[in-house]
Design a protein around this motif. Structure first.
Motif, PDB file in Angstrom:
ATOM      1  N   ALA A  27       0.859  -1.186   0.000  1.00  0.00           N
ATOM      2  CA  ALA A  27       0.000   0.000   0.000  1.00  0.00           C
ATOM      3  C   ALA A  27       0.894   1.234   0.000  1.00  0.00           C
ATOM      4  CB  ALA A  27      -0.922   0.009   1.217  1.00  0.00           C
ATOM      5  N   THR A  28       0.346   2.356  -0.406  1.00  0.00           N
ATOM      6  CA  THR A  28       1.029   3.646  -0.301  1.00  0.00           C
ATOM      7  C   THR A  28       0.195   4.539   0.590  1.00  0.00           C
ATOM      8  OG1 THR A  28       1.985   3.420  -2.521  1.00  0.00           O
ATOM      9  CG2 THR A  28       1.936   5.629  -1.557  1.00  0.00           C
ATOM     10  N   LEU A  29       0.807   5.055   1.639  1.00  0.00           N
ATOM     11  CA  LEU A  29       0.075   5.874   2.593  1.00  0.00           C
ATOM     12  C   LEU A  29      -0.205   7.252   1.994  1.00  0.00           C
ATOM     13  CD1 LEU A  29       1.841   4.955   5.954  1.00  0.00           C
ATOM     14  CD2 LEU A  29       0.115   3.715   4.640  1.00  0.00           C
ATOM     15  N   THR A  30      -1.045   8.006   2.677  1.00  0.00           N
ATOM     16  CA  THR A  30      -1.442   9.315   2.163  1.00  0.00           C
ATOM     17  C   THR A  30      -0.267  10.266   2.016  1.00  0.00           C
ATOM     18  OG1 THR A  30      -1.972   9.949   4.441  1.00  0.00           O
ATOM     19  CG2 THR A  30      -3.779   9.118   3.072  1.00  0.00           C
ATOM     20  N   ASN A  31       0.809  10.058   2.796  1.00  0.00           N
ATOM     21  CA  ASN A  31       1.981  10.942   2.689  1.00  0.00           C
ATOM     22  C   ASN A  31       3.022  10.422   1.708  1.00  0.00           C
ATOM     23  OD1 ASN A  31       3.080   8.797   4.051  1.00  0.00           O
ATOM     24  ND2 ASN A  31       3.658   9.953   5.895  1.00  0.00           N
ATOM     25  N   GLY A  32       2.714   9.321   1.009  1.00  0.00           N
ATOM     26  CA  GLY A  32       3.640   8.797   0.014  1.00  0.00           C
ATOM     27  C   GLY A  32       4.515   7.658   0.483  1.00  0.00           C
ATOM     28  N   LEU A  33       4.470   7.335   1.766  1.00  0.00           N
ATOM     29  CA  LEU A  33       5.284   6.235   2.290  1.00  0.00           C
ATOM     30  C   LEU A  33       4.770   4.906   1.755  1.00  0.00           C
ATOM     31  CD1 LEU A  33       7.483   5.165   4.267  1.00  0.00           C
ATOM     32  CD2 LEU A  33       5.698   5.099   6.025  1.00  0.00           C
ATOM     33  N   LYS A  34       5.669   4.136   1.145  1.00  0.00           N
ATOM     34  CA  LYS A  34       5.302   2.813   0.627  1.00  0.00           C
ATOM     35  C   LYS A  34       5.363   1.803   1.777  1.00  0.00           C
ATOM     36  CE  LYS A  34       8.418   3.366  -2.605  1.00  0.00           C
ATOM     37  NZ  LYS A  34       8.542   4.827  -2.601  1.00  0.00           N
ATOM     38  N   LEU A  35       4.316   0.991   1.885  1.00  0.00           N
ATOM     39  CA  LEU A  35       4.199   0.017   2.965  1.00  0.00           C
ATOM     40  C   LEU A  35       4.145  -1.388   2.364  1.00  0.00           C
ATOM     41  CD1 LEU A  35       3.822  -0.445   6.026  1.00  0.00           C
ATOM     42  CD2 LEU A  35       1.368  -0.169   5.676  1.00  0.00           C
ATOM     43  N   VAL A  36       5.024  -2.264   2.833  1.00  0.00           N
ATOM     44  CA  VAL A  36       5.077  -3.655   2.370  1.00  0.00           C
ATOM     45  C   VAL A  36       4.919  -4.543   3.600  1.00  0.00           C
ATOM     46  CG1 VAL A  36       6.461  -5.423   1.233  1.00  0.00           C
ATOM     47  CG2 VAL A  36       6.610  -3.040   0.473  1.00  0.00           C
ATOM     48  N   VAL A  37       3.930  -5.433   3.590  1.00  0.00           N
ATOM     49  CA  VAL A  37       3.628  -6.259   4.762  1.00  0.00           C
ATOM     50  C   VAL A  37       3.609  -7.731   4.355  1.00  0.00           C
ATOM     51  CG1 VAL A  37       1.998  -6.735   6.631  1.00  0.00           C
ATOM     52  CG2 VAL A  37       2.247  -4.394   5.753  1.00  0.00           C
ATOM     53  N   ALA A  38       4.364  -8.549   5.073  1.00  0.00           N
ATOM     54  CA  ALA A  38       4.357 -10.002   4.866  1.00  0.00           C
ATOM     55  C   ALA A  38       4.008 -10.670   6.194  1.00  0.00           C
ATOM     56  CB  ALA A  38       5.718 -10.490   4.364  1.00  0.00           C
ATOM     57  N   HIS A  39       2.896 -11.379   6.223  1.00  0.00           N
ATOM     58  CA  HIS A  39       2.452 -12.012   7.461  1.00  0.00           C
ATOM     59  C   HIS A  39       3.196 -13.319   7.696  1.00  0.00           C
ATOM     60  CE1 HIS A  39      -0.179 -14.777   9.804  1.00  0.00           C
ATOM     61  NE2 HIS A  39      -0.262 -13.710  10.583  1.00  0.00           N
ATOM     62  N   ARG A  40       3.709 -13.482   8.905  1.00  0.00           N
ATOM     63  CA  ARG A  40       4.323 -14.752   9.318  1.00  0.00           C
ATOM     64  C   ARG A  40       3.910 -14.978  10.764  1.00  0.00           C
ATOM     65  NH1 ARG A  40       8.857 -17.855   8.402  1.00  0.00           N
ATOM     66  NH2 ARG A  40       8.147 -17.860   6.262  1.00  0.00           N
ATOM     67  N   GLY A  41       3.000 -15.906  10.971  1.00  0.00           N
ATOM     68  CA  GLY A  41       2.509 -16.190  12.308  1.00  0.00           C
ATOM     69  C   GLY A  41       3.356 -17.222  13.014  1.00  0.00           C
ATOM     70  N   ASP A  77      16.168 -19.947   4.088  1.00  0.00           N
ATOM     71  CA  ASP A  77      16.334 -18.501   3.902  1.00  0.00           C
ATOM     72  C   ASP A  77      15.091 -17.729   4.322  1.00  0.00           C
ATOM     73  OD1 ASP A  77      18.819 -18.980   2.884  1.00  0.00           O
ATOM     74  OD2 ASP A  77      18.256 -18.724   0.781  1.00  0.00           O
ATOM     75  N   TRP A  78      13.918 -18.356   4.213  1.00  0.00           N
ATOM     76  CA  TRP A  78      12.653 -17.676   4.499  1.00  0.00           C
ATOM     77  C   TRP A  78      12.035 -18.141   5.816  1.00  0.00           C
ATOM     78  CZ3 TRP A  78      10.498 -19.064  -1.019  1.00  0.00           C
ATOM     79  CH2 TRP A  78      11.253 -18.388  -1.985  1.00  0.00           C
ATOM     80  N   SER A  79      12.824 -18.732   6.688  1.00  0.00           N
ATOM     81  CA  SER A  79      12.244 -19.411   7.844  1.00  0.00           C
ATOM     82  C   SER A  79      12.002 -18.506   9.046  1.00  0.00           C
ATOM     83  CB  SER A  79      13.147 -20.588   8.267  1.00  0.00           C
ATOM     84  OG  SER A  79      14.413 -20.126   8.685  1.00  0.00           O
ATOM     85  N   THR A  80      12.521 -17.286   9.065  1.00  0.00           N
ATOM     86  CA  THR A  80      12.314 -16.405  10.210  1.00  0.00           C
ATOM     87  C   THR A  80      11.759 -15.063   9.754  1.00  0.00           C
ATOM     88  OG1 THR A  80      14.518 -15.385  10.170  1.00  0.00           O
ATOM     89  CG2 THR A  80      14.288 -17.476  11.367  1.00  0.00           C
ATOM     90  N   VAL A  81      11.197 -14.332  10.692  1.00  0.00           N
ATOM     91  CA  VAL A  81      10.630 -13.016  10.396  1.00  0.00           C
ATOM     92  C   VAL A  81      11.694 -12.075   9.858  1.00  0.00           C
ATOM     93  CG1 VAL A  81       9.707 -10.961  11.510  1.00  0.00           C
ATOM     94  CG2 VAL A  81       8.695 -13.190  11.999  1.00  0.00           C
ATOM     95  N   SER A  82      12.874 -12.059  10.480  1.00  0.00           N
ATOM     96  CA  SER A  82      13.920 -11.140  10.041  1.00  0.00           C
ATOM     97  C   SER A  82      14.397 -11.493   8.643  1.00  0.00           C
ATOM     98  CB  SER A  82      15.090 -11.156  11.023  1.00  0.00           C
ATOM     99  OG  SER A  82      15.626 -12.458  11.141  1.00  0.00           O
ATOM    100  N   GLU A  83      14.502 -12.797   8.321  1.00  0.00           N
ATOM    101  CA  GLU A  83      14.950 -13.193   6.990  1.00  0.00           C
ATOM    102  C   GLU A  83      13.904 -12.877   5.928  1.00  0.00           C
ATOM    103  OE1 GLU A  83      15.809 -17.155   8.118  1.00  0.00           O
ATOM    104  OE2 GLU A  83      17.937 -16.774   8.436  1.00  0.00           O
ATOM    105  N   VAL A  84      12.615 -13.025   6.280  1.00  0.00           N
ATOM    106  CA  VAL A  84      11.564 -12.622   5.338  1.00  0.00           C
ATOM    107  C   VAL A  84      11.652 -11.123   5.074  1.00  0.00           C
ATOM    108  CG1 VAL A  84       9.074 -12.336   5.066  1.00  0.00           C
ATOM    109  CG2 VAL A  84       9.977 -14.503   5.907  1.00  0.00           C
TER     110      VAL A  84
END
Length: 833
Positions: A480-494, A826-833
């Motif tokens: 998503a792009t916020l109203t001030n132009g900041l690009k937001l990228v979200v990857a869910h890992r429970g 490589d994709w197994s932890t939140v920090s690596e994702v």
């Protein structure tokens, strides 16, 4: 091609008053549950097996711990436990080849072996489809090793270990470990020598010694096997019985439980080394791993120097400042621990004055105790680190193995968690008073039990290989792009109550880069966590520490990063603090001066480290000193950076329309977006300067550069060629080439310099660089008397790979397998994702 060869080379009482009284402090982690459910069983031959189910990824971490280390070595055989660890990778009777050649076929990652005073462990993480393969291999070297060991392998690995020892000796302050052991351990104590051992003893090791060591210590009755990941206890039992059940138990091993050689008086010693900064290390012998007092002393160490709000850090690094870093804590070995306070002084620092301050703060803590705020901050910090470690199935496997090996139960690790939650300041005071001011041997003989091997086992004629590959799955990414132009990228890992946020700021290379000091970006980014307009660095650290949050800032000239790792329950409390760090850096004069002094100290210290000297010079020599990629900071350039320069850097680049916020972990776009909008509501877009991507310098001929560092046991070699900038679609090809040439254990350069020649502990290659021209570098630390020969071999390898011997189909398939099968890890932890 351009070649580079580098030859080795105010008192704290006021602060404490503000830290808080003994009043109860609200607990931000109330109700947080941390556990590693595990099933334990023992085979009839004595092998202890621990299984932890974690079906978050199709991976299984395999960890084998043998309860033998350097403390088991007899006189004249020092270093033998570690030498034997290396031999375990050279093939077994039914797979008589390098262990890594088999494991790379199944996508094994995080694989290695290590030795310390008390245990030797072997570990790897494999796709579930490769589990039979790795269990066959691990059981084959446990039960079927002796027939594969010969004099050639012993000589080869002896040379590798000797080069590892030389590489360690080539580091600044390397002599400290030997001197500490010699001064603190009486002759005859199991810890009276270092794990790496002596050259004389390594040279004396014979083939009979090797085989005797295996028979004495490498039986299943002296081993722990942990399987952590996508597996059930029932599956584990069937496979382990098949592969390990028919191995003979081995000999009974005696394990001393406690042997603390408490020092009766103070000992002072002064030595000299080729270093840039004085260093003070104070050591006390204390109870070992898992003991109550050892754990309490670890808490005491955290209060003294656990973070930037701790007593010694504030007094020695911030307030005075006399030092650039300080640490304190317990190295808890099995039968004895050592509590150490380690201070890196500023160049020209007064060791006597620092020691006086350390003694004052230790005495003040023992006499007055820790505040409630200190005790809670250190507990929350510990629980946050523990929760982060639980993302990794391999780290959970190691914790279970450690608990079983040393304390007799896979869940014994909870003892420290429980103690951290219940310990009082009085408990810490008592332990400090008992052990930090200047004996008993008990031997128990227990029955060995009626152990026997199974009559049947695995087929040793054929190595089992996976029938199929479990594909790695990357989390769904929301944008998503916020109203001030900041690009937001979200990857869910429970699955774990963690949320990581990383703000990426495009700092680029401005057209006027030559008017800006080289280290301005790095210095500005490093100062972001030193305080905001509303909070000092100490207040910022205390606020985040109380929430169990970990903040990090960094920048390399083309990008800047501000990251925070949060526990989910503290998200709403921590977000405004994170935004404050990004939007309102203070750049206070005292903080700027201190960080600049630390940067200068690092530059000077780096001149004594051959690897750092080589890495510092390489971009200038390969990419050109006139362009931005060949510039490096000096004492003078760092000194020239003013507060206005740092503010100008922040004002120039830190705009929401020039940044991306990456969020990974236990959240979603719908949940996090409103919080981000609120936290950054005051951040307004603005114009961003144009940036450039300079072309690489043109190299017309090969050149060898030499930097003389007399009397060093190894030469550091770095061979580099300028590589073109990134292009869309070509990064995978570059990674595959690097993996085959020097990016893995079985790649060409390592097999040549380490395995074939025995001149190095390890040889590698890498591709480095940002948006502009990059570098391809082959590098190693080698015996000094083999410097020219090593350069010649690298030259031959480089010529061959571009002419008569390009990467062949087999090497390419291996590299593809390594990269593809490693994606799940490589994709197994939140920090690596």
């Amino acid at each position: 091609m351009s070649l580079l060869a580098v030859l080795a080379l105010t008192t704290s009482s006021t602060a404490l008053a503000s830290a808080g009284s003994s009043k109860a402090v609200p607990d931000p982690l109330a109700g947080l549950a941390l556990d590693i459910p595990a099933t334990r069983f023992v085979l009839p031959n004595g092998l202890t097996v621990i299984v932890h189910e974690d079906h978050s990824a199709p991976l299984v971490a395999v960890s084998v711990w043998y309860h033998v280390g350097s403390k088991n070595e007899p006189k004249g055989k020092t270093g033998f436990a570690h030498l034997f660890e290396h031999l375990m990778f050279n093939g077994s009777e039914n797979f008589n080849d390098d262990f890594f050649k088999a494991t790379q076929k199944i996508g094994a990652t995080e694989q290695n072996g290590t030795t310390n005073a008390d245990r030797t462990n072997y570990f790897e993480t494999v796709p579930k489809s490769g589990l039979d393969t790795i269990l066959w291999l691990e059981s084959d070297r446990m039960g079927h090793l002796l027939g594969a060991i010969d004099q050639g392998k012993l000589n080869e690995q002896r040379a590798v270990v000797e080069n590892e020892k030389r590489q360690g000796q080539n580091r600044p302050y390397a002599k400290a470990e030997d001197l500490i052991v010699r001064a603190t351990q009486p002759v005859g104590h199991p810890y009276d020598h270092t794990t790496i051992g002596s050259m004389v003893d390594l040279e004396a090791a014979s083939l009979d010694d090797v085989k005797g060591w295996f028979r004495a210590y490498y039986g299943p009755s002296n081993a722990i096997l942990v399987l952590s990941g996508d597996i059930t206890p029932a599956e584990a039992r069937a496979k382990v019985e098949k592969y390990f059940g028919d191995i003979a138990p081995g000999e009974p091993v005696t394990h001393p439980k406690a042997w603390v050689a408490k020092l009766s008086s103070d000992i002072d010693e002064t030595t000299y080394d080729r270093v840039a900064q004085p260093r003070l290390i104070l050591t006390w012998n204390v109870p070992g791993f898992g003991s109550r007092d050892g754990r309490l002393l670890d808490i005491l160490g955290d209060v003294l120097a656990g973070d930037r709000s701790s007593r010694l850090y504030k007094r020695l690094v911030v307030d005075q400042p006399l030092a650039t870093s300080v640490s304190a804590g317990t190295d808890g070995q099995e039968i004895e621990g050592q509590f150490q306070i380690d201070v890196m002084l500023k160049p020209g620092g007064d060791v006597g004055r620092v020691r006086q301050i350390v003694n004052e703060e230790v005495r003040r803590l023992i006499d007055g105790g820790a505040t409630a705020g200190e005790m809670q901050r250190m507990r929350v910090r510990y629980e946050g680190a523990l929760a982060r470690s639980f993302e990794s199935i391999s780290e959970k496997a190691a914790l279970l193995a450690q608990s079983q090996t040393y304390l007799g139960s896979p869940d014994a690790w909870k003892g420290e968690l429980d103690l951290r939650r219940t310990a009082t300041s009085a408990d810490v005071q008592r332990a400090g008073g008992e052990w930090l001011k200047a004996g008993s041997y008990a031997l128990s003989i227990l029955p060995f039990g009626d152990l026997k091997a199974a009559s049947t086992g695995a087929d040793r004629k054929t190595l089992p290989l996976p029938d199929s590959i479990d594909l790695a799955h990357f989390p769904t990414v929301e944008r998503a792009t916020l109203t001030n132009g900041l690009k937001l990228v979200v990857a869910h890992r429970g699955g774990n109550p963690l949320v990581n946020m990383t703000l990426l700021v495009d700092t680029g290379i401005p057209q006027d880069y030559d008017r800006i000091a080289p280290d301005t970006a790095s210095l500005a980014m490093n100062l972001l966590d030193e305080g905001t307009l509303a909070r000092t660095g100490t207040q910022l650290n205390e606020a985040l520490g109380a929430l169990g949050a970990a903040l990090s800032t960094s920048g390399d000239g083309e990008s800047g990063q501000v990251g925070i790792s949060l526990l989910k329950p503290t998200l709403k409390q921590a977000l405004p603090i994170f935004a404050d760090v990004i939007l309102n850096p203070a750049f206070r004069p005292a903080d700027v001066d201190r960080v600049k002094a630390q940067t200068v100290a690092g530059i000077r210290s780096g001149r004594k480290n051959p690897s750092r000297v080589a890495s510092r010079l390489l971009p200038r020599l390969v990419l050109g000193s006139d362009g931005p990629y060949g510039r490096f900071a000096t004492e003078q350039s760092v000194d020239s950076i003013g507060i206005d320069d740092l503010k100008a850097f922040h004002d120039r680049w830190f705009h929401p329309n020039n940044a991306t916020l990456v969020v990974t972990g236990d959240t979603s776009l719908a949940e996090i977006r409103p919080m981000i909008e609120a936290a950054f509501a005051s951040w307004r877009p603005a114009a961003v300067p144009q940036t450039i991507t300079p072309p690489p310098a043109v190299q017309s001929k090969s050149v060898v550069y030499l930097v003389d560092a007399p009397d060093t046991p190894q030469s550091v070699i770095q061979v580099a060629v300028a590589a073109p900038p990134r292009r869309e679609g070509d990064e995978v090809s570059r990674r595959l080439f690097n993996m085959a040439f020097g990016g893995s254990f079985t790649a060409r350069v390592n097999m040549k310099l380490r395995e074939e020649k025995g001149w190095s502990y390890g040889a590698h290659s890498r591709i480095s660089g940002g948006r502009g021209p990059r570098m391809f570098v082959a590098y190693s630390s080698v015996q000094s008397d083999k410097t020219a020969e090593s350069l010649h071999e690298l030259d031959l390898l480089l010529q061959a790979v571009t002419a008569g011997q390009p990467i062949d189909a087999k090497e390419l398939a291996t590299a593809k397998g390594n990269l593809t099968l490693g994606l799940a890890s490589d994709w197994s932890t939140v920090s690596e994702v």
